[in-house]
Design a protein around this motif. Structure first.
Motif, PDB file in Angstrom:
ATOM      1  N   GLN A  82      19.075 -45.333  66.546  1.00 33.43           N
ATOM      2  CA  GLN A  82      19.182 -46.794  66.536  1.00 33.43           C
ATOM      3  C   GLN A  82      20.638 -47.243  66.342  1.00 33.43           C
ATOM      4  OE1 GLN A  82      16.255 -47.800  63.505  1.00 33.43           O
ATOM      5  NE2 GLN A  82      14.618 -47.834  65.037  1.00 33.43           N
ATOM      6  N   LEU A  83      21.535 -46.597  67.105  1.00 31.59           N
ATOM      7  CA  LEU A  83      22.950 -46.956  67.099  1.00 31.59           C
ATOM      8  C   LEU A  83      23.284 -47.719  68.372  1.00 31.59           C
ATOM      9  CD1 LEU A  83      24.527 -43.619  65.804  1.00 31.59           C
ATOM     10  CD2 LEU A  83      23.962 -45.669  64.496  1.00 31.59           C
ATOM     11  N   ASP A  84      24.437 -48.352  68.389  1.00 32.63           N
ATOM     12  CA  ASP A  84      24.906 -49.130  69.531  1.00 32.63           C
ATOM     13  C   ASP A  84      25.495 -48.172  70.562  1.00 32.63           C
ATOM     14  OD1 ASP A  84      25.983 -50.846  71.364  1.00 32.63           O
ATOM     15  OD2 ASP A  84      27.255 -51.947  69.943  1.00 32.63           O
ATOM     16  N   GLN A 108      30.069 -44.575  63.876  1.00 36.50           N
ATOM     17  CA  GLN A 108      28.815 -45.230  63.519  1.00 36.50           C
ATOM     18  C   GLN A 108      27.955 -44.256  62.705  1.00 36.50           C
ATOM     19  OE1 GLN A 108      26.772 -47.757  66.568  1.00 36.50           O
ATOM     20  NE2 GLN A 108      28.187 -46.811  67.996  1.00 36.50           N
ATOM     21  N   ASP A 109      27.087 -44.819  61.881  1.00 36.87           N
ATOM     22  CA  ASP A 109      26.149 -44.021  61.090  1.00 36.87           C
ATOM     23  C   ASP A 109      24.740 -44.545  61.324  1.00 36.87           C
ATOM     24  OD1 ASP A 109      28.053 -42.340  59.710  1.00 36.87           O
ATOM     25  OD2 ASP A 109      28.632 -44.127  58.590  1.00 36.87           O
ATOM     26  N   GLY A 110      23.808 -43.637  61.481  1.00 37.10           N
ATOM     27  CA  GLY A 110      22.420 -44.037  61.702  1.00 37.10           C
ATOM     28  C   GLY A 110      21.453 -43.027  61.105  1.00 37.10           C
ATOM     29  N   LYS A 111      20.163 -43.304  61.283  1.00 34.66           N
ATOM     30  CA  LYS A 111      19.123 -42.441  60.746  1.00 34.66           C
ATOM     31  C   LYS A 111      17.969 -42.357  61.731  1.00 34.66           C
ATOM     32  CE  LYS A 111      19.860 -43.632  55.843  1.00 34.66           C
ATOM     33  NZ  LYS A 111      19.207 -44.220  54.638  1.00 34.66           N
ATOM     34  N   VAL A 112      17.276 -41.245  61.675  1.00 41.47           N
ATOM     35  CA  VAL A 112      16.032 -41.098  62.425  1.00 41.47           C
ATOM     36  C   VAL A 112      15.191 -40.078  61.679  1.00 41.47           C
ATOM     37  CG1 VAL A 112      16.853 -39.245  63.948  1.00 41.47           C
ATOM     38  CG2 VAL A 112      15.004 -40.750  64.716  1.00 41.47           C
ATOM     39  N   ARG A 113      13.894 -40.194  61.822  1.00 42.11           N
ATOM     40  CA  ARG A 113      12.978 -39.237  61.186  1.00 42.11           C
ATOM     41  C   ARG A 113      12.289 -38.428  62.281  1.00 42.11           C
ATOM     42  NH1 ARG A 113       9.247 -41.725  56.819  1.00 42.11           N
ATOM     43  NH2 ARG A 113      11.196 -41.481  55.667  1.00 42.11           N
TER      44      ARG A 113
END
Length: 593
Positions: free
Chosen positions: A250-252, A260-265
């Protein structure tokens, strides 16, 4: 019952395989007789039965089968096929024939199969693909596992998808958005899934995707070391791979100039793994690092993080205090968080209010109130710690003491009836006192509040299946001479299937502990020098972590080479190692042959 394809053809070779294993001492006569009885009732390969029985290792079986069938053998756990050639053989046909296409070079397709002497199957593959077929041997059990890994479940309604993605909140991520760079490219989706699935299988802590000139390099950090992986990633697919991962996290995808920093499971075979994604612009594109946080792998208990019996006993004694500061020190990646989490689990009781302030929260601990700092929003360690003090805590964990303000509030909390746990970045335990004083904390406050300091490193555990005696290099022989002369074994891991060729599997901690008693408090308060502080802690039982590591070498847990790589040898070795050995002799048992 019908026999599996080619079973009749290889029937004559089954006895040859069994007797070859027997002649080489890899199995016993009783094991062979039992396997032959099972083979008649189950109509499967003799080697697979011996493998299920635990009578023979996969690597030995693979070698014997390769010799008997006269074809190369591959270990699919260590061979990385090209996801872009999978569609050459349709999914249903691959499952039916039990084959996995691996590589395509010009018009020659390398295919892994359990029966490479099956001429009819090879002819069918040649007709199906229009390619020349180069068969290589793979164990049937490996093929069954990796068919699902490469192609996914044969039945899309099975509900047992190999890998699927969710947002951190647990909602499915729609990662099939059509983009000019992706265009719902199935091989690309498989490639990203495969990179993540392989990393989970190999128990990697991080995945590094690094754009370079003409290609993208994939490396896994396993047991603290980076290992390049043989994925075939030309530069042309790099933007699509990066975009795919950014969508999942869910990053640009349009922003490529700033980190950028994001997360996913990820749900992988029923397991939940949280992934933290970090991007960084480089000369040839965005580098991506994926941190894998596998909750099921983290069994945080004080008894399984490598503490010696003596240190564990002292640490538990310190945890009985109702107030004071306990510090865990070491560089980044030395296992400080694991020790703190294990400590919190030990302390966690229904009648105790434990509140943490972390950056970030890596693992959720049931029954503990975990908070996370947010620097951009002004929620710092110091501000959060003030708030925690209004939450009626019994035990407080501060992820790190980074500045004087945080240190002062932590000391205030410790002096007003709270047990405070925190970390510092220092090379050894006594240096934590110097670090706090350098921050500006008055010496008398350090002496009054700090009750114990634990320093640690992580060392890789040698693989018990392939550990073997080794010869040190001339350089190693020179600086390890004092310990080699005392009979400390010099071994290494040769590499096998169990450790994926690394020679090591898993890590454990080596520790040193300073318990602050009244004598040491006086030394700190009086502002005496570091030498006198070191003398005082040694008289109180302090022993450098190097010696804790040597005990693990003698026990066969790790190796002298790994210990020397991971733990700084006492600085006094430069002034004469025999002097250091003599000085330590009064504090511990000597390491003799």
């Amino acid at each position: 019952m019908a026999q599996p394809p080619s079973m009749a053809r290889v029937k004559g070779k089954q006895d040859q395989i069994g007797h070859l294993l027997l002649r080489r001492g890899l199995i016993t006569g009783e094991q062979l007789r039992k396997a032959l009885v099972l083979q008649k009732s189950r109509n499967t390969y003799l080697g697979e039965i011996l493998l299920e029985m635990g009578a023979v290792s996969a690597e030995d079986l693979r070698a014997v089968l390769s010799e008997v069938l006269d074809v190369p053998a591959v270990n699919l756990d260590r061979t990385y096929g090209d996801p872009f050639v999978l569609d050459i053989i349709p999914k249903e046909k691959a499952f039916e024939l039990r084959v996995i296409p691996l590589f395509l070079v010009e018009n020659q397709l390398t295919v892994a199969l359990p029966d490479p002497d099956n001429i009819a199957k090879i002819d069918e593959l040649r007709f199906l693909t229009g390619k020349e077929i180069l068969p290589v041997l793979a164990l049937e059990g490996d093929i069954r596992r990796h068919l699902t890994e490469y192609y996914g479940e044969l039945d899309p309604l099975s509900g047992n998808t190999v890998i699927e993605f969710e947002s951190p909140a647990g909602t499915p991520v729609d990662a099939s958005v059509a983009l000019d760079e992706i265009v719902e490219d199935r091989p690309l989706i498989r490639l990203v899934n495969l990179i993540i699935a392989r990393a989970i299988q190999e128990q990697a802590s991080d995945i590094h995707l690094e754009p370079q000139e003409g290609r993208m390099v994939v490396r896994y950090r396993i047991d603290g070391r980076l290992h390049p992986k043989p994925f075939n990633l030309p530069a042309a697919v790099t933007p699509a791979v990066i975009s795919r991962i950014k969508i999942l996290s869910q990053l640009d995808i349009a922003e490529k100039r700033v980190p950028q920093d994001g997360k996913v499971r990820v749900r992988y075979k029923g397991r939940r793994i949280d992934i933290r994604t970090s991007t960084f612009p480089t000369l040839y594109g965005e580098k991506i690092v994926l941190r894998l946080l596998d909750k099921e792998r983290q069994n945080y208990e004080l008894t399984n993080i490598g503490m010696s019996d003596a240190i564990l006993r002292q640490w538990r004694d310190l945890l009985r205090h109702n107030e004071g500061i306990l510090l865990v020190t070491g560089p980044t990646g030395s296992g400080k968080s694991s020790t703190l989490y294990a400590t919190l689990r030990y302390l966690n009781q229904p009648d105790v209010n434990i509140v943490t302030l972390e950056d970030p929260v890596e693992y959720e601990l049931t029954g503990i109130n975990q908070g996370q700092v947010h620097e951009q929003a002004g929620f710092t360690f110091a501000k959060g710690l003030r708030s925690i003090l209004r939450q009626d805590p019994d035990i407080i964990l501060v992820g790190e003491i980074r500045d004087l303000e945080t240190a002062q509030i932590a000391i205030q909390a410790a002096l007003t009836g709270h047990l405070v746990l925190s970390t510092l970045h220092t090379n050894d335990a006594p240096s934590a006192v110097v670090r706090l004083v350098d921050m500006g904390v008055p010496r008398f406050l350090v002496a009054a509040s700090v009750i114990g300091i634990l320093a640690q490193r992580l060392v890789r555990k040698v693989c018990p299946r392939c550990v073997t005696d080794a010869t040190p290099t001339p350089e190693e022989a020179q600086f390890l001479r004092p310990w080699l002369e005392q009979g400390i074994p010099f071994q290494t891991g040769a590499g096998c299937d169990a450790c994926l060729g690394a020679g090591y599997r898993g890590r454990t901690g080596v520790h040193e502990l300073v318990v602050i008693d009244r004598t040491i408090q006086t030394v700190i308060s009086d502002g005496r020098g570091e030498d006198e502080l070191l003398r005082a802690v040694r008289e109180n039982g302090y022993r450098r972590m190097w010696w804790d590591g040597l005990e693990k070498v003698k026990a066969g847990i790790t190796t002298l080479r790994e210990l020397a790589r991971s733990v700084q040898i006492d600085e006094s070795i430069n002034n004469g190692p025999q002097k250091e050995v003599a000085r330590d002799a009064s504090l511990q048992e000597p390491f003799g042959p």
